[in-house]
Write an enzyme that holds these catalytic residues in place. Structure first.
Site, short mmCIF file in Angstrom:
data_model
loop_
_atom_site.label_atom_id
_atom_site.label_comp_id
_atom_site.label_asym_id
_atom_site.label_seq_id
_atom_site.Cartn_x
_atom_site.Cartn_y
_atom_site.Cartn_z
CG HIS A 195 -5.33 2.46 6.27
ND1 HIS A 195 -4.09 1.92 5.96
CD2 HIS A 195 -5.41 3.61 5.56
CE1 HIS A 195 -3.47 2.69 5.10
NE2 HIS A 195 -4.24 3.74 4.84
CG ASP A 207 -0.85 5.16 2.88
OD1 ASP A 207 -1.96 5.24 3.45
OD2 ASP A 207 -0.66 4.55 1.82
CD GLU A 239 -6.70 2.80 2.36
OE1 GLU A 239 -7.04 3.72 1.60
OE2 GLU A 239 -5.53 2.33 2.38
CD GLU A 240 -2.28 1.33 1.70
OE1 GLU A 240 -2.54 1.41 0.47
OE2 GLU A 240 -1.87 2.30 2.36
CD GLU A 265 -5.32 6.96 3.36
OE1 GLU A 265 -4.16 6.75 3.76
OE2 GLU A 265 -6.18 6.09 3.31
CG HIS A 341 1.82 2.99 -1.72
ND1 HIS A 341 0.81 2.60 -2.58
CD2 HIS A 341 1.22 3.35 -0.56
CE1 HIS A 341 -0.36 2.72 -1.96
NE2 HIS A 341 -0.13 3.18 -0.73
#
EC number: 3.4.-.-
Length: 1019
Positions: A195, A207, A239-240, A265, A341
């Site tokens: 993604h 990510d 995706e997130e 991923e 994140h």
């Protein structure tokens, strides 16, 4: 031992006169009473030693080097453990990328990565469009130059799907690339997925920027090396925000061409990617070393995901779920989750940098080649094909069926004990047959009273029970140490997981070895002293086998009932100990049998009372004596420790080495690899709310399992190890209890969101449908309240983080337990830092026209969204919603859940397998590919308790994710901030958090939107 006796026999043959002058005998009866008397030497006339003195000296040193003695045993045990630990650590280091990159271009991939991750680029951001355009510009030239490469810039796929408690409407912007296979049958293609969106608080280097640039390289590679099967590349968006891009792919016609997938991923901050999950054995074979040079995989990670130990989700769940049901692989980064994140998920902070990127590229290329070109194994599909897999020091991948493991376990549970009992009985019978006096009569047994007085029953009981006593003590002390960590510094494992393991292992060693080396004093014959250590080792081997048999029983139950594959190490351990026990029984059949009659001790006439030194000194003295050639003045038997060995210095040459190699290397290697994986992935999940006791229990269990294999050899481990582990336990544990657990390298993660409550300006009117009321939320509704909320671990959030934020100073702090992130708390306060949605006001002209004055422009800056709510039936309603400068809005149904929803213009019906369940949906999340999109949502609900006609209440909200520091122009030329016109979006409260957080803390998002503005409705 016997060789040493032979040496002295030869010496006495040459000088028999010395025997009478300097020796006497001491006879010891069965009760331990000694009788001394003089005696002449035996007649050795005519006997000649086959060995010369020089050869004897060499042969005499063999027991010192390889005998079951303190120094050889300690050295070999230490070498075994150190070698295994070194292999596990060193093979986890990332190697430098090779010069021959096998058709891949690491330099280009790294350039792509810097472009894609220049800014945070969530789905609901302007920079997301720039990343989309950049990726499209990279794949279009490939398709233009190759006839069998096709591109789909999907701007049409949309759909609705539901999960327990909420529903979703999503419009996709995936970039799909299809490379036609040479011999594809139409539906056996392979899906490659990554993604390109990130979260709002991170640039997304791992990510999932690395996954995206890896797919770009694979597209280039397979365009030049056409595969046998069709390859579909889904570079998806969303995706997130709960796997929306993968769901959108299922709406595309190309989704019908694939039955296998490889998902790339990132759940951490780099390092070496691991095969996290796999559906069946067939795709796992693509990870063999024939294809992937450095395979890294372990089924325990799949077990952890399945049981919620690791709280994360990937597109794997969609591809294996209802509506797709593909088989495939989930490959992801897992180290450094504290940066996941956050702003540290960026190129400069990636763990491993280019080496980490190359590890992902190399892995994906190898596995992709295998999936696209290797022979399929259709028999692997289904329950019989559930895999068990693990790598051996990143060099080989071991794969077998879970069902085969179950069968082998059941057979081992039955055959193992039966065969071992048979061998032990045979050993007992043979030894009794050999246990006779020289005249051939059976050995006389002491009476019951004498037996009780000698306390040999107590010694026998202790010998057979001390392993279990030591194990109980170990478990109790480990539980106490876990409590100590939880009580004094529960987050210390966050940044020092391997020091925690050292602490647990040191304690485990001490609590196991000290009870096992405790013995009762007893008088033994030379032969008994010789075989005592071997008998002790045999007894402990059997105890360890029983222990592993119990573990195997529970492992088999877990495999059969819960499909847990991560306990494979128990099977290997049990098998190795079983074989060692069988060999020990064979060895016992061959050992000398201690006689029960009188025993003879030799003493020097000049040294009648000889005091034995400590064990290590004794061994050194022996070496010095054996190095001195005999002369006429050399002391006789009394000075030779050979006939006066302490029980610990006995032992057979060679057998113990085989036992050690069977019982230590395999289980320690498998457990060490598993422990390393757990310690690299679990500790920093504490910031996500994972229970701390689970992490410490995992470290404790790993330490105990690493220590138990050495217990059969504990009697021969040097006492210096005791002091070493005692000091390491004290020093390491004290440091961990006192050390601050966070740093800039391992920051504590906290979660931010700001909520804006809008004034409820509702105009009542009557509908032509059934006279039901409708309401409108005006776009100019004023801001009534702004609340900043931060979620984190209770102590540090309340005492160390929020007090540093100026906007929280002097404000009333309201804290509550967080339901979505168990173990954490959310603290909120009213703030004067008001965010701005930015962009152009879509209702500005309408508002000015309605008011008839220019002053409307200033008020329009307060606008967030426009919504109209209408009752369209007895149990039906409609909401028309338009947000400003956003692609994301939400509908909350607080009074009761809805059972159906339809978005106008969207795909009809719900996605297969994802219909609204019986419990209904209390929330609907709306996503559009364009900003300022007007959503028209029709919904239905059920009446409660037969109260027909009652309405429904809830909240209308929209989300924003852009903030000024995340959108600064870095000169990359990829994004024109003013392409959409209007103002910049601003979230000053988040900027404050970024500016005032301590260096050991870092911010992440709480949910999809950093800012949520809402207003209530009722209908």
């Amino acid at each position: 031992m016997f060789l040493e006796i032979n040496f002295y026999s030869t010496f006495f043959q040459r000088r028999p006169s010395l025997w009478k002058e300097r020796c006497k005998f001491e006879e010891v009866d069965a009760q331990g009473n000694s009788i001394s008397y003089s005696h002449h030497p035996p007649d050795l006339t005519g006997q000649r030693s086959p060995l010369t003195p020089t050869t004897m000296r060499i042969v005499d040193r063999i027991p010192t080097v390889v005998g079951f003695r303190v120094i050889p045993t300690t050295v070999l045990v230490l070498l075994t453990y150190l070698t295994i630990f070194t292999l596990v650590i060193v093979t986890d280091w990332l190697p430098e990328p090779p010069k021959n990159q096998n058709g891949l271009d690491l330099k280009q991939a790294y350039t792509d990565l810097r472009h894609i991750t220049a800014h945070p680029h969530p789905y609901n951001s302007h920079y997301n469009d720039a990343v989309h355009d950049y990726i499209l510009s990279r794949v279009r030239p490939v398709a233009a130059s190759t006839s069998f490469v096709h591109i789909s810039d999907d701007q049409t796929s949309n759909g609705s799907w539901a999960s327990p408690g909420y529903g979703v409407y999503f419009e996709g912007t995936n970039i799909l690339v299809k490379i036609d296979g040479k011999s594809s049958n139409g539906n056996d293609g392979v899906l490659f997925s990554a993604h390109y969106d990130s979260v709002s608080t991170a640039p997304g280097a791992t990510d999932d920027g690395m996954g995206v640039v890896t797919l770009l390289q694979l597209i280039d590679y397979f365009a030049k090396h056409r595969p046998d099967r069709t390859a579909i590349f889904n570079i998806n968006n969303g995706e997130e925000d709960w796997l929306n891009g993968a769901h959108a792919f299922l709406q595309h016609t190309w989704s019908n061409l694939t039955d296998t997938f490889l998902n790339l991923e990132g759940a951490a901050a780099g390092g070496r990617p691991i095969l996290f999950r796999a559906t069946s054995t067939s795709p796992v074979r693509a990870f063999r070393s024939d294809y992937v040079p450095h395979p890294h995989a372990n089924v325990i990670s799949s077990d952890a995901f399945a049981r919620g130990v690791i709280r994360s989700g990937t597109d794997y769940e969609v591809y294996t779920g209802a509506g797709a049901e593909m088989e495939g692989l989930d490959v992801a980064f897992y180290k450094g989750r504290s940066r996941y994140h956050t702003k540290y998920d960026a190129v400069p902070y990636t763990n491993g940098g280019e080496r980490s990127l190359w590890a992902m590229m190399e892995t994906a290329q190898g596995a992709g080649n295998a999936l696209l070109n290797a022979k399929r194994h259709k028999q692997d599909q289904g329950s019989g094909g559930t895999p068990v897999y693990f790598d051996l020091v990143k060099a080989e991948l071991v794969i077998f069926y879970l069902n085969d493991l179950l069968i082998y376990n059941v057979v081992s549970l039955v055959v193992g004990p039966i065969s071992l009992i048979f061998f032990v009985v045979c050993e007992y019978v043979l030894r009794n047959e050999r246990a006779r006096q020289p005249n051939g009569h059976p050995v006389s047994r002491p009476s019951v009273l004498e037996w009780l007085k000698q306390r040999s029953w107590l010694r026998a009981l202790w010998r057979r029970s001390k392993f279990w006593i030591a194990l109980v003590i170990t478990i109790a002390l480990q539980a106490l140490l876990v409590w100590g960590y939880l009580a004094f510094n529960s987050f210390t494992v966050y940044s020092s997981p391997y020091l925690v393991l050292i602490s647990f292992f040191s304690l485990a060693y001490l609590s196991l070895v000290i009870p096992l080396t405790f013995t009762f004093n007893q008088t033994q014959s030379p032969t008994a002293k010789y075989i005592a250590p071997e008998r002790e080792k045999h007894t402990l081997l059997i105890q360890v086998y029983i222990f592993t048999w119990i573990l195997l029983l529970f492992s088999t139950i877990a495999v059969a009932r819960a499909q847990v594959g991560g306990l494979y190490f128990v099977t290997a351990w049990n098998t190795g100990v079983w074989i060692a026990c069988l060999l020990a029984a064979v060895e016992g059949m061959m050992l000398p049998v201690p006689q029960g009659g009188p025993r003879v001790r030799f003493h020097s006439a000049h040294h009648h009372h000889h005091h034995e030194h400590e064990e290590d000194q004794d061994a050194d003295d022996d070496d010095r004596e054996q190095r001195q050639p005999p002369t006429e003045a050399t002391p006789l038997i009394g000075y030779s420790r050979a006939s006066l060995r302490k029980p610990q210095e006995g032992g057979v040459v060679g057998w113990w080495i085989v036992h050690l190699l069977l019982t230590i290397p395999a289980p320690v290697l498998l457990i060490a690899q598993m422990g390393s994986l757990l310690l690299d992935s679990l500790p920093q999940t504490l910031a996500d709310g994972s229970p701390a006791y689970v992490v410490y229990a995992a470290a404790s269990l790993t330490a105990v399992l690493l220590a138990v294999p050495l217990t059969p050899f504990s009697g021969k481990l040097h006492r210096g190890l005791f002091f070493l582990f005692f000091l390491s336990f004290l020093i390491v544990t004290a440091y961990l209890w006192l050390a601050f657990p966070f740093s800039s390298a391992d920051p504590l993660k906290v979660f931010f969101q700001q909520k804006v409550t809008l004034s409820n300006v509702v105009s009542e009117r009557h509908s032509s449908i059934m006279g039901l009321s409708n309401s409108t939320v005006h776009p100019t509704a004023g801001v009534r309240k702004v609340v900043t909320a931060i979620t984190g671990t209770p102590y540090y959030l309340k005492n160390e983080i929020i007090p540093r934020l100026p906007s929280a100073s002097g404000k009333e702090l309201k804290c509550r337990d967080e339901k979505a992130k168990r173990g954490l708390v959310t603290c909120e306060w009213e703030s004067t830092l008001v965010p701005s949605p930015g962009g152009r006001n879509p209702w500005e002209d309408d508002f000015a026209a309605a008011q008839g004055r220019v002053g409307a422009t200033s008020k329009s800056r307060q606008s967030w969204f426009k919504a109209e709510v209408a009752r369209t039936g007895v149990r039906k309603g409609q909401i028309v919603l338009q947000g400003r400068n956003t692609r994301s809005c939400r509908l909350y149904f607080d009074s009761r859940p809805i059972i159906k929803y339809v978005v106008e213009g969207g795909h009809e019906g719900m996605q297969k397998g994802y219909e609204v369940g019986k419990v209904g949906a209390s929330e609907v999340r709306l996503w559009s590919r364009t900003r300022d999109r007007e959503f028209v949502v029709d919904f239905e609900w059920e009446d409660d308790d037969g109260r027909e006609g009652e309405g429904i209440t809830g909240r209308i909200a929209c989300e924003w994710v852009e903030y000024e520091s995340g959108n600064l122009d870095n000169g990359d030329g990829q994004w024109d901030l003013q392409r959409g016109g209007g103002e910049r979006a601003k979230i000053p409260a988040f900027e404050e958090v970024l500016a005032f957080l301590p260096e050991w803390a870092v911010a992440s998002k709480t949910t999809d939107g950093l800012v949520e503005a809402w207003s209530p409705f009722s209908v």
